[in-house]
Scaffold this active site. Sequence first.
Site, short mmCIF file in Angstrom:
data_model
loop_
_atom_site.label_atom_id
_atom_site.label_comp_id
_atom_site.label_asym_id
_atom_site.label_seq_id
_atom_site.Cartn_x
_atom_site.Cartn_y
_atom_site.Cartn_z
N LYS A 210 0.84 -1.20 0.00
CA LYS A 210 0.00 0.00 0.00
C LYS A 210 0.88 1.26 0.00
CE LYS A 210 -3.34 2.38 2.92
NZ LYS A 210 -4.17 2.30 4.13
N GLU A 216 10.93 -4.79 3.52
CA GLU A 216 10.96 -6.22 3.22
C GLU A 216 10.47 -6.47 1.79
OE1 GLU A 216 9.72 -4.83 5.96
OE2 GLU A 216 9.73 -6.20 7.69
N GLY A 267 -4.38 -1.91 5.73
CA GLY A 267 -3.69 -3.11 5.21
C GLY A 267 -4.37 -4.40 5.64
N ARG A 268 -4.64 -4.54 6.94
CA ARG A 268 -5.19 -5.81 7.43
C ARG A 268 -6.66 -6.00 7.05
NH1 ARG A 268 -3.81 -2.18 10.99
NH2 ARG A 268 -5.27 -1.26 12.47
N GLU A 354 -3.73 -6.37 15.81
CA GLU A 354 -3.21 -5.08 15.35
C GLU A 354 -4.31 -4.01 15.44
OE1 GLU A 354 -0.53 -5.32 11.95
OE2 GLU A 354 -1.24 -3.39 11.28
N HIS A 385 -4.24 -33.13 19.39
CA HIS A 385 -3.10 -33.98 19.75
C HIS A 385 -1.92 -33.14 20.21
CE1 HIS A 385 -5.11 -37.51 17.98
NE2 HIS A 385 -5.68 -36.58 17.23
C1 G6Q Z 1 -1.71 -3.52 8.33
C2 G6Q Z 1 -0.44 -2.96 8.71
C3 G6Q Z 1 0.78 -3.67 8.18
C4 G6Q Z 1 1.01 -3.45 6.69
C5 G6Q Z 1 2.39 -3.96 6.32
C6 G6Q Z 1 2.68 -3.81 4.84
O1 G6Q Z 1 -2.78 -3.08 8.64
O2 G6Q Z 1 -0.39 -1.63 8.43
O3 G6Q Z 1 0.71 -5.06 8.41
O4 G6Q Z 1 0.03 -4.07 5.93
O5 G6Q Z 1 3.35 -3.29 7.07
O6 G6Q Z 1 2.55 -2.48 4.45
P1 G6Q Z 1 2.53 -2.08 2.94
O7 G6Q Z 1 1.33 -2.69 2.30
O8 G6Q Z 1 2.50 -0.58 2.92
O9 G6Q Z 1 3.78 -2.63 2.32
#
Ligand code: G6Q
Length: 532
Positions: A210, A216, A267-268, A354, A385
């Site tokens: 986003k 990463e 994002g989530r 989160e 188990h």
């Molecule tokens: C979600 C968080 C977090 C985010 C990641 C990736 O609600 O904000 O998990 O989705 O850090 O972020 P980008 O999509 O910006 O790479």
Amino acid sequence: MECTSLWRTTAHQKLLALAQHPYDLTAPGALLADDRLARYRCSSAMLRLHYATQRVDDRVLDALQELADELALVEQFRKMRRGAVMNRIVGQESENRQVLHTACRDLFHAEPAAPAATAQAREQLARLQTFLADLGSGRLDNGRGESFTTLINIGIGGSDLGPRSILEALRSDMLPDRQVHCIANVDPDDAARVLGGVHLPTTLVSIVSKSGTTLETLTNEELVRAALVRAGLEPSRHCIAVTGANSPMDDPERYLACFHMYDSIGGRFSSSSMVGMVMLAFALGYERAVAFLRGAATVDREAEGADIRGNLPLLLALIGIWNHNYLGYPTLAVLPYSQALHRFPAHLQQCDMESNGKSCDRLGHPVAGPTGPVLWGEPGTNGQHAFYQLLHQGTEIVPVEFIGFHHSQYGVDLEVQGSTSQQKLLANLYAQMVALATGQQSANPNRVFPGNRPSSLLLGRQLTPEVMGALLAVYEAKIVFQGFAWNINSFDQEGVQLGKRLASRFLAAMAGSPSGVDSLTETFLTKMAESP
Ligand code: G6Q
């Protein structure tokens, strides 16, 4: 609307009193009393919530209804769906945004709740449909006359967990000639493992971020681009971007296609935006991916019902609050009796913790009691188990949300020792609910099961794309309702931002940044570098 928290309501006092003597599930006949198994269930179009094995009775449900009414939970949800600015802390610097993930799937009704946001979603979906049709017809190929059959999704957190868990859940519905892999971790072994198993010339790479700045993801993108170059391929022919409009990644020169998501989609909560849809539509085909959206949209509308006994996500949220805030149980296990949902608890772990792992309310004040529980889980029967011992006899009481389906996805089954595998799966699930609730008396103290361990079951006919959409939306709405009840902002993530900032500081120090390194960072690095 003046929002308040549950601790300031009159229903709160009633619930505190009721929590002194919660329904005793271990009493003889407790599960059969008052037609409880039939009365304590709540149906939605695709799922049914069975909650007779919770420590609730009519008085508790009435008080939870009062709580929902006093806090205007449904009214707040309606406002959220219609574009109110919900992502904010009054008087403080905050993201200050609308919260419109529900608009991404509000496609099946003549009058969407947030028309402008839904129009944006429609436009992106139309672009995706054309893109996929071009892939299917060969109009868009790898330049060597071969079709793309594989997709690698690169993204982390919200740009990975939700879509990946849904993809895993719906693998039985995948198009026969498609493969999808995910890379999330900056651990180079994550990328190496995926790259070792794909045929790059027929692989599309979807980079999902986003912000377009997540270290990463950008690092993994470069790793994969380098692999494409080594294979003699042109990365801009293979890479597509899913990113915020105008983010640093929103660059049509660099990507075969750019799909957009918007600020109002966290994002989530982004699985039903392009973040999830690009991967899901590639894997399942466009129509099945739209069926997933339809399931979610159905639940979003059902979640506007005022009666808690008929509003499944709201009831799930309130029962969660009853267990957490009134009976005092600090964690929640989500245990799907469906192997396909093996990554779903991981997604909920993010989406719930989160969102609701917050200590400051929407007015900037410390909260007056516990907010989001620790959420964890694994599929059954595997978990039986493993850690179920603690669920049955441990000193910690863990409320459980089971998820199950009457029918398997593939329908490939065999009767062994008088029952099919699907029957064995459901028999185990029902047995766990009863065992946790009723417990067992024994003269042998090691065989005593105290019981009164609450659980509920979300039960569906079969896990299809539409049902998966419904399941996702149930949990998203549940999390939102709980956040409203605690009067916290469920839509920001300062905890994630802090980690990102501090990691950059360490990286700058590791790279020998000339701008000066603070003493904590420097000492930390030195001490960690010393060999064991
Ligand atoms: C979600 C968080 C977090 C985010 C990641 C990736 O609600 O904000 O998990 O989705 O850090 O972020 P980008 O999509 O910006 O790479």
